[in-house]
Design a protein around this motif. Structure first.
Motif, PDB file in Angstrom:
ATOM      1  N   ARG A 269      -6.524  -2.827   7.613  1.00  0.00           N
ATOM      2  CA  ARG A 269      -7.130  -1.965   8.629  1.00  0.00           C
ATOM      3  C   ARG A 269      -8.252  -2.659   9.419  1.00  0.00           C
ATOM      4  O   ARG A 269      -8.285  -2.574  10.653  1.00  0.00           O
ATOM      5  CB  ARG A 269      -7.638  -0.669   7.993  1.00  0.00           C
TER       6      ARG A 269
ATOM      7  N   GLU B 101       0.814  -1.222   0.000  1.00  0.00           N
ATOM      8  CA  GLU B 101       0.000   0.000   0.000  1.00  0.00           C
ATOM      9  C   GLU B 101       0.843   1.266   0.000  1.00  0.00           C
ATOM     10  O   GLU B 101       0.541   2.232  -0.711  1.00  0.00           O
ATOM     11  CB  GLU B 101      -0.940   0.011   1.209  1.00  0.00           C
ATOM     12  N   TRP B 102       1.900   1.287   0.813  1.00  0.00           N
ATOM     13  CA  TRP B 102       2.693   2.508   0.965  1.00  0.00           C
ATOM     14  C   TRP B 102       4.050   2.431   0.278  1.00  0.00           C
ATOM     15  O   TRP B 102       4.842   3.372   0.360  1.00  0.00           O
ATOM     16  CB  TRP B 102       2.887   2.823   2.459  1.00  0.00           C
TER      17      TRP B 102
ATOM     18  N   PHE C 287      -6.698   3.206  12.041  1.00  0.00           N
ATOM     19  CA  PHE C 287      -7.047   4.450  11.338  1.00  0.00           C
ATOM     20  C   PHE C 287      -5.817   5.307  11.050  1.00  0.00           C
ATOM     21  O   PHE C 287      -5.950   6.488  10.711  1.00  0.00           O
ATOM     22  CB  PHE C 287      -8.051   5.239  12.180  1.00  0.00           C
ATOM     23  N   ALA C 288      -4.615   4.726  11.196  1.00  0.00           N
ATOM     24  CA  ALA C 288      -3.383   5.484  10.974  1.00  0.00           C
ATOM     25  C   ALA C 288      -3.359   6.044   9.548  1.00  0.00           C
ATOM     26  O   ALA C 288      -3.471   5.289   8.581  1.00  0.00           O
ATOM     27  CB  ALA C 288      -2.165   4.588  11.204  1.00  0.00           C
ATOM     28  N   PRO C 289      -3.193   7.378   9.407  1.00  0.00           N
ATOM     29  CA  PRO C 289      -3.222   7.975   8.064  1.00  0.00           C
ATOM     30  C   PRO C 289      -1.904   7.859   7.305  1.00  0.00           C
ATOM     31  O   PRO C 289      -1.863   8.129   6.109  1.00  0.00           O
ATOM     32  CB  PRO C 289      -3.546   9.447   8.363  1.00  0.00           C
ATOM     33  N   SER C 290      -0.829   7.493   8.020  1.00  0.00           N
ATOM     34  CA  SER C 290       0.473   7.442   7.361  1.00  0.00           C
ATOM     35  C   SER C 290       1.374   6.443   8.066  1.00  0.00           C
ATOM     36  O   SER C 290       1.066   5.944   9.165  1.00  0.00           O
ATOM     37  CB  SER C 290       1.133   8.829   7.383  1.00  0.00           C
TER      38      SER C 290
ATOM     39  N   TRP D 222       2.442   7.684  11.613  1.00  0.00           N
ATOM     40  CA  TRP D 222       1.385   7.510  12.604  1.00  0.00           C
ATOM     41  C   TRP D 222       1.255   6.049  13.025  1.00  0.00           C
ATOM     42  O   TRP D 222       1.040   5.739  14.204  1.00  0.00           O
ATOM     43  CB  TRP D 222       0.052   8.004  12.049  1.00  0.00           C
TER      44      TRP D 222
END
Length: 441
Positions: free
Chosen positions: A176, A51-52, A106-109, A112
């Protein structure tokens, strides 16, 4: 005071019954919830990498983050509960890890997620010294080691549940929802734990015999035992619960042995298990098949615990722990060099069997080696070694696996073997021995 009962005499009269069985399930449910929070990250890492767009080293830091938090939690809660009692930590640790575990979903990055997993670890790290201290102090001498190993077996239940949920959820819904669902049991357990009384052994050492006697009588009634305790001997505190006391002359050898054993088992276990899905993928399995294989390995953990629970009362703690660590090392190495699906899975399952059995014995053995005054401090400091090793293991694995799978797993196999040798060379047997009350004995 001559006719006053010692705490060991009082707890033997209370016996093992309904209260301890209920406490086993309450503590065990917390352990299962904690296992989910720790092991779940191994299933999250492959999805987060995709994802990242993370490197293996960056992904390893996600695992490292929770262990840094666990290190702080183990040392903080282990020491503080030797001063303020077991109950506050018994409740708060499981609440902390569940709340921040839920927020992790719910970590946005990436940053986080690292921070929230570290805060989750602060709660998880505290459950070890607190849960084992309070459960140990409610157990009579007979079969105490067996029930302490059985408490650790709930870690396997949490691992099985985490692997099963990952298998079902991640391929269909992503990582998530998996983090969110894994946090829910801990919130429920927090409310259940509010009704568990303070450790009467701690109250007695703290100079509060009336409260201790009241709780002992309450436990006796729940166990269906008619017991009047009268006067209880109040052992005087002979020191403070500090790390320095762990290295005083009577305990220095034991502390060295435990710190080496805890560090080594953690390095071997987390270095291997955090990267298991990726290891199976590297060996040619699909992600879905990898999750299935990890689920089968998790199932093997339960008989590992049960066999250890039997042997600690037959062989003793020292021999069982040393043997299981050595066998963990052997099968980790065989897992590294095995070729073909049958041999790979057989070695992996036996590695899982003996490693988790060794964990169970180590958790049972450690609180028996320290007196009540410093029991949680001793547990917390020893478990702190696992957090240091656990913090190193994911990042180290990310680096080594990029070079050689065999080299990485051989290192972890050697760690298991070194831990086993430390136990056999420096440990002492505690089977059928009473718990110490104070630093004086």
């Amino acid at each position: 005071m001559k006719d006053a009962l010692t705490f060991d005499e009082a707890i033997e009269r209370v016996g093992f019954g309904r209260f301890q069985r209920k406490l086993l399930w309450i503590c065990g449910a917390g352990w299962a919830a904690d296992a989910m929070e720790v092991i779940i990250i191994s299933f999250v890492i492959p999805a987060v990498i995709r994802e990242w767009g993370l490197s293996a080293a960056q992904a390893g830091l996600i695992g490292t983050g929770i262990f840094v938090g666990m290190l702080a939690g183990a040392w903080f809660w282990g020491t503080i509960t030797d001063y303020i009692g077991r109950k506050a930590g018994f409740q708060l640790t499981v609440l902390i890890d569940s709340v921040f575990g839920l927020l992790s979903a719910f970590a946005p990055s990436y940053g986080w997620l690292l921070a929230l997993r570290a805060l989750t670890g602060f709660g998880v790290g505290g459950t070890l010294p607190v849960d084992y201290a309070i459960f140990t102090e409610y157990l009579p001498r007979r079969n105490r080691g067996r029930y302490l190993v059985l408490l650790e077996s709930f870690w396997a239940l949490g691992t099985i549940l985490a692997a099963g949920l990952a298998w079902l959820i991640v391929p269909r819904f992503g990582w998530r929802p998996l983090l969110a669902i894994s946090a829910i049991p801990g919130v429920i357990i927090y409310f259940i734990r509010r009704y568990v009384p303070e450790s009467p052994r701690y109250l007695l050492v703290d100079g509060r015999p009336e409260e201790a006697r009241s709780i002992l009588e309450q436990v006796a009634r729940e166990n269906g035992v008619s017991a009047e305790f009268g006067e209880l001997q109040v052992p005087s505190r002979s020191g403070q619960a500090t790390l320095r006391s762990l290295w005083s002359r009577p305990f220095a050898r034991i502390t060295l042995m435990l710190w080496v054993a805890w560090f080594c088992i953690s390095l071997g276990y987390y270095g291997t298990f955090i990267w298991l899905p990726n290891i199976f993928v590297e060996r040619g399995f699909s992600f879905l098949k990898s999750y299935q294989n990890v689920f089968l390995m998790a199932l093997a953990q339960l008989p590992g615990y049960f066999s250890a629970a039997y042997l600690v009362e037959r062989w003793g703690r020292k021999i069982t722990l040393g043997a299981y660590l050595a066998l963990s090392g052997l099968f980790t190495y065989l897992f590294a060099i095995a070729a073909g699906l049958p041999l790979i899975l057989t070695a992996a399952i036996l590695m899982s069997f003996f490693t988790l059995g060794a964990w169970g014995v180590l958790y049972a053995y450690t609180p028996e080696l320290y007196p009540t005054e410093i029991r949680a401090t001793g547990m917390g400091s020893a478990s702190g070694m696992t957090r240091i090793a656990g913090a190193l293991a994911p990042s180290l694995g990310g680096l080594l696996l990029g070079v050689s799978l065999v080299a990485a797993l051989t290192l972890y196999a050697a760690a298991f073997l070194l831990g086993g040798l430390a136990v056999l060379a420096l440990g002492r047997e505690t089977k059928d021995q009473p718990l110490m009350e104070t630093l004086a004995g």
